[in-house]
Design a protein around this motif. Structure first.
Motif, PDB file in Angstrom:
ATOM      1  N   ASP A 195       4.108  -1.909   5.812  1.00  0.00           N
ATOM      2  CA  ASP A 195       2.896  -2.145   6.516  1.00  0.00           C
ATOM      3  C   ASP A 195       2.557  -2.320   7.910  1.00  0.00           C
ATOM      4  O   ASP A 195       4.307  -1.945   8.477  1.00  0.00           O
ATOM      5  CB  ASP A 195       2.185  -3.909   5.725  1.00  0.00           C
ATOM      6  N   ALA A 196       2.116  -3.181   8.690  1.00  0.00           N
ATOM      7  CA  ALA A 196       2.208  -3.470   9.696  1.00  0.00           C
ATOM      8  C   ALA A 196       3.686  -4.950  10.482  1.00  0.00           C
ATOM      9  O   ALA A 196       3.031  -6.174  10.457  1.00  0.00           O
ATOM     10  CB  ALA A 196       0.552  -3.909   9.828  1.00  0.00           C
ATOM     11  N   TYR A 223     -11.531   0.555  10.892  1.00  0.00           N
ATOM     12  CA  TYR A 223     -12.643   0.446   9.822  1.00  0.00           C
ATOM     13  C   TYR A 223     -14.136   0.954  10.319  1.00  0.00           C
ATOM     14  O   TYR A 223     -13.576   1.829  11.471  1.00  0.00           O
ATOM     15  CB  TYR A 223     -13.286  -0.731  10.433  1.00  0.00           C
ATOM     16  N   MET A 238       0.778   6.863   9.631  1.00  0.00           N
ATOM     17  CA  MET A 238       0.561   5.429   9.918  1.00  0.00           C
ATOM     18  C   MET A 238       0.482   4.709  11.208  1.00  0.00           C
ATOM     19  O   MET A 238       0.102   4.663  12.332  1.00  0.00           O
ATOM     20  CB  MET A 238       0.257   4.002   8.995  1.00  0.00           C
ATOM     21  N   HIS A 298      -6.251  -2.169  14.331  1.00  0.00           N
ATOM     22  CA  HIS A 298      -7.581  -1.730  13.350  1.00  0.00           C
ATOM     23  C   HIS A 298      -8.580  -1.584  14.092  1.00  0.00           C
ATOM     24  O   HIS A 298      -9.503  -0.110  14.603  1.00  0.00           O
ATOM     25  CB  HIS A 298      -7.931  -2.630  12.318  1.00  0.00           C
ATOM     26  N   ARG A 321      -8.117  -5.888  -3.116  1.00  0.00           N
ATOM     27  CA  ARG A 321      -6.478  -4.783  -4.123  1.00  0.00           C
ATOM     28  C   ARG A 321      -5.576  -5.749  -5.231  1.00  0.00           C
ATOM     29  O   ARG A 321      -6.168  -5.111  -5.988  1.00  0.00           O
ATOM     30  CB  ARG A 321      -5.761  -3.741  -3.580  1.00  0.00           C
ATOM     31  N   LYS A 323      -2.139   3.328   2.689  1.00  0.00           N
ATOM     32  CA  LYS A 323      -2.662   2.600   4.390  1.00  0.00           C
ATOM     33  C   LYS A 323      -4.003   3.131   4.192  1.00  0.00           C
ATOM     34  O   LYS A 323      -4.209   4.634   4.562  1.00  0.00           O
ATOM     35  CB  LYS A 323      -1.495   2.238   4.831  1.00  0.00           C
ATOM     36  N   TYR A 324      -4.897   1.606   4.687  1.00  0.00           N
ATOM     37  CA  TYR A 324      -6.334   2.285   5.493  1.00  0.00           C
ATOM     38  C   TYR A 324      -5.507   1.669   6.722  1.00  0.00           C
ATOM     39  O   TYR A 324      -4.832   0.327   6.502  1.00  0.00           O
ATOM     40  CB  TYR A 324      -6.831   1.149   4.966  1.00  0.00           C
ATOM     41  N   TRP A 325      -5.918   2.087   8.430  1.00  0.00           N
ATOM     42  CA  TRP A 325      -5.896   1.018   8.899  1.00  0.00           C
ATOM     43  C   TRP A 325      -6.877   1.470  10.276  1.00  0.00           C
ATOM     44  O   TRP A 325      -7.128   2.622  10.427  1.00  0.00           O
ATOM     45  CB  TRP A 325      -4.565   2.591   9.514  1.00  0.00           C
ATOM     46  N   ALA A 344       0.414  -1.636   0.324  1.00  0.00           N
ATOM     47  CA  ALA A 344      -0.033   0.266   0.336  1.00  0.00           C
ATOM     48  C   ALA A 344       0.628   0.945  -0.113  1.00  0.00           C
ATOM     49  O   ALA A 344       1.846   1.377   1.048  1.00  0.00           O
ATOM     50  CB  ALA A 344      -0.884  -0.015   1.269  1.00  0.00           C
ATOM     51  N   THR A 394      -2.617  -7.581  12.602  1.00  0.00           N
ATOM     52  CA  THR A 394      -3.012  -6.361  12.032  1.00  0.00           C
ATOM     53  C   THR A 394      -4.753  -6.389  12.314  1.00  0.00           C
ATOM     54  O   THR A 394      -5.355  -5.051  13.278  1.00  0.00           O
ATOM     55  CB  THR A 394      -3.517  -6.630  10.767  1.00  0.00           C
ATOM     56  N   SER A 436      -9.866  -8.720   5.249  1.00  0.00           N
ATOM     57  CA  SER A 436      -9.140  -8.139   5.342  1.00  0.00           C
ATOM     58  C   SER A 436      -9.276  -7.106   3.679  1.00  0.00           C
ATOM     59  O   SER A 436      -9.653  -7.869   2.861  1.00  0.00           O
ATOM     60  CB  SER A 436      -8.156  -9.452   5.006  1.00  0.00           C
ATOM     61  N   ALA A 437      -9.930  -5.993   4.095  1.00  0.00           N
ATOM     62  CA  ALA A 437      -9.617  -5.372   3.012  1.00  0.00           C
ATOM     63  C   ALA A 437      -8.803  -5.379   2.204  1.00  0.00           C
ATOM     64  O   ALA A 437      -9.055  -5.086   0.792  1.00  0.00           O
ATOM     65  CB  ALA A 437     -10.343  -3.730   3.475  1.00  0.00           C
ATOM     66  N   SER A 438      -7.471  -4.962   2.589  1.00  0.00           N
ATOM     67  CA  SER A 438      -6.150  -5.459   1.273  1.00  0.00           C
ATOM     68  C   SER A 438      -6.407  -5.865   0.487  1.00  0.00           C
ATOM     69  O   SER A 438      -5.697  -5.871  -0.508  1.00  0.00           O
ATOM     70  CB  SER A 438      -5.480  -5.234   2.699  1.00  0.00           C
ATOM     71  N   SER A 473      -2.247 -11.737   4.618  1.00  0.00           N
ATOM     72  CA  SER A 473      -3.323 -11.286   4.551  1.00  0.00           C
ATOM     73  C   SER A 473      -4.390 -11.412   2.938  1.00  0.00           C
ATOM     74  O   SER A 473      -5.042 -11.699   2.835  1.00  0.00           O
ATOM     75  CB  SER A 473      -4.345 -10.916   5.386  1.00  0.00           C
TER      76      SER A 473
HETATM   77  O1  PMV Z   1      -6.460  -5.725   4.856  1.00  0.00           O
HETATM   78  P1  PMV Z   1      -5.643  -6.463   6.307  1.00  0.00           P
HETATM   79  O2  PMV Z   1      -5.975  -6.369   8.166  1.00  0.00           O
HETATM   80  O3  PMV Z   1      -4.303  -7.810   6.070  1.00  0.00           O
HETATM   81  O4  PMV Z   1      -4.565  -4.433   6.734  1.00  0.00           O
HETATM   82  C1  PMV Z   1      -3.861  -3.795   6.056  1.00  0.00           C
HETATM   83  C2  PMV Z   1      -2.903  -3.439   7.179  1.00  0.00           C
HETATM   84  C3  PMV Z   1      -1.512  -2.609   5.929  1.00  0.00           C
HETATM   85  O5  PMV Z   1      -1.460  -3.387   5.263  1.00  0.00           O
HETATM   86  C4  PMV Z   1      -0.925  -1.743   6.862  1.00  0.00           C
HETATM   87  C5  PMV Z   1      -1.850  -0.812   5.103  1.00  0.00           C
HETATM   88  C6  PMV Z   1      -2.701  -1.297   3.254  1.00  0.00           C
HETATM   89  O6  PMV Z   1      -3.721  -0.996   3.364  1.00  0.00           O
HETATM   90  O7  PMV Z   1      -2.419  -2.009   3.146  1.00  0.00           O
END
Ligand code: PMV
Length: 338
Positions: free
Chosen positions: A291-292, A20, A250, A204, A153, A16-18, A13, A200, A148-150, A112
């Motif tokens: 990332d995380a 919900y 983030m 969140h 993508r 990044k999203y962090w 990313a 992660t 896992s919203a990422s 994830s």
């Molecule tokens: O989608 P998750 O729950 O694996 O969270 C992704 C969190 C980050 O990798 C840190 C940011 C992102 O947008 O990929």
């Protein structure tokens, strides 16, 4: 299809999203933007069976297949995704699943993202939901629901944006540009293979109470547009500047959450500073993003990648480097895992 195998990539990313806005539908607070990775992959085989129970076995780099524990956060999400897709298909069949990753898990390389996208797409095909598989927008929504919203993508190749939206219907991924648009490279610099101690998913959940989180959301609105424009115009200086800002923002939120989360190790910061030094002293165009987890993603152009990789490999903190270009999105393959 009774037995199907899908290969799906991880992604990195840039925005990044962090956190919900809805932690049942996994709708992120902000739009997020990534590059799909060519060499960090999960392969998942799903077979529909008439008798027996659902089972999932997973294998991470250099280890053996082990059952996925239903009592872990990831296990719970994975088994819920089986139920969700089985219900959508109106079926009573059970599934046997094996999933294999070619890179370290839970270390900030978005296992994830590749894992849940591969699982969802293989289940969709195994349960004959062909229209959903063919419609990338719908597929990305279903992937998002896996938790896992990422992962939403990873449906597309190249450079991708997850439109956060406000509800299930308008929270889906779109492609910004295809992978051949830009010879961008992500050197994943491994400084630790230890699994992170705060997942992660837990991270969140700690955002909403954090006063700094609102500041992040406000200041990032312009950044989202700058990063999208930088990708469209192949402007690495602009992409790198705003990507680094977003990374630090983030992690400032994770470090100030209650209780705090420090995903960085001392080696992480050493690599970050080396990237800044290379840029300032040697005019090397390279930028960090994290990332995380403790590992550092170094973003550069393909023409400079080998020189930068050679420099970083000389650092005692660096265990190894995984080279990635902008990669393909998830796809069906013929090599079943069983
Ligand atoms: O989608 P998750 O729950 O694996 O969270 C992704 C969190 C980050 O990798 C840190 C940011 C992102 O947008 O990929």
């Amino acid at each position: 299809m009774n037995k199907v195998t899908v290969q799906s990539p991880s992604n990195i990313a840039f925005i990044k999203y962090w956190g919900y806005i809805d932690d049942e539908l996994y709708i992120p607070h902000n739009n997020n933007i990534s590059m799909t990775l060519s060499n960090c992959l999960t392969i998942t085989t799903v077979e529909r069976i008439k008798d027996g129970e659902d089972s999932i076995e997973v294998k991470f780099e250099n280890s053996h297949f082990v059952p996925l524990d239903r009592n872990t956060i990831k296990g719970k999400k994975a088994y819920e995704q089986i139920d969700r897709i089985r219900n959508l298909a109106g079926s009573n069949d059970k599934v046997k699943i094996k999933s294999s990753n070619n890179f370290p898990a839970d270390a900030g390389i978005a296992s994830s993202a590749s894992g849940f996208s591969a699982l969802t797409a293989a289940l969709v095909l195994a349960f004959d939901l062909k229209d959903t598989f063919a419609d990338k927008k719908e597929l990305s929504k279903l992937v998002r629901l896996s938790g896992s919203a990422s992962a939403a993508r990873s449906v597309y190749d190249g450079f991708v944006e997850l439109n956060a939206g406000k509800n299930h219907e308008d929270s889906y991924a779109v492609q910004i540009v295809k992978k051949d648009h830009w010879d961008l490279v992500d050197l994943v610099v491994i400084v630790s293979q230890n699994k992170k101690t705060t997942s992660t998913s837990e991270g969140h959940q700690r955002t909403n109470e954090n006063p700094y989180f609102q500041t992040r959301l406000t200041e990032m609105q312009n950044r989202i547009n700058f990063v999208r424009e930088a990708i469209q115009n192949k402007d690495l200086e602009k992409l790198g500047k705003y990507n680094e800002q977003d990374t630090i923002s983030m992690h400032a939120v994770t470090m100030t959450s209650e209780p705090p989360i420090f995903y960085w190790d001392p080696e992480t910061l050493t690599v970050m500073k080396e990237i800044m030094r290379l840029r300032e002293k040697n005019n090397v165009l390279a930028y960090f993003t994290i990332d995380a987890g403790p590992n550092v993603h170094v973003i550069c152009e393909k023409k400079d990648a080998i020189t930068i990789q050679n420099k970083l490999e000389q650092m005692k903190e660096v265990q190894r480097i995984i080279y990635n270009e902008a990669g393909e999105g998830l796809k069906i393959i013929n090599n079943h895992l069983f």
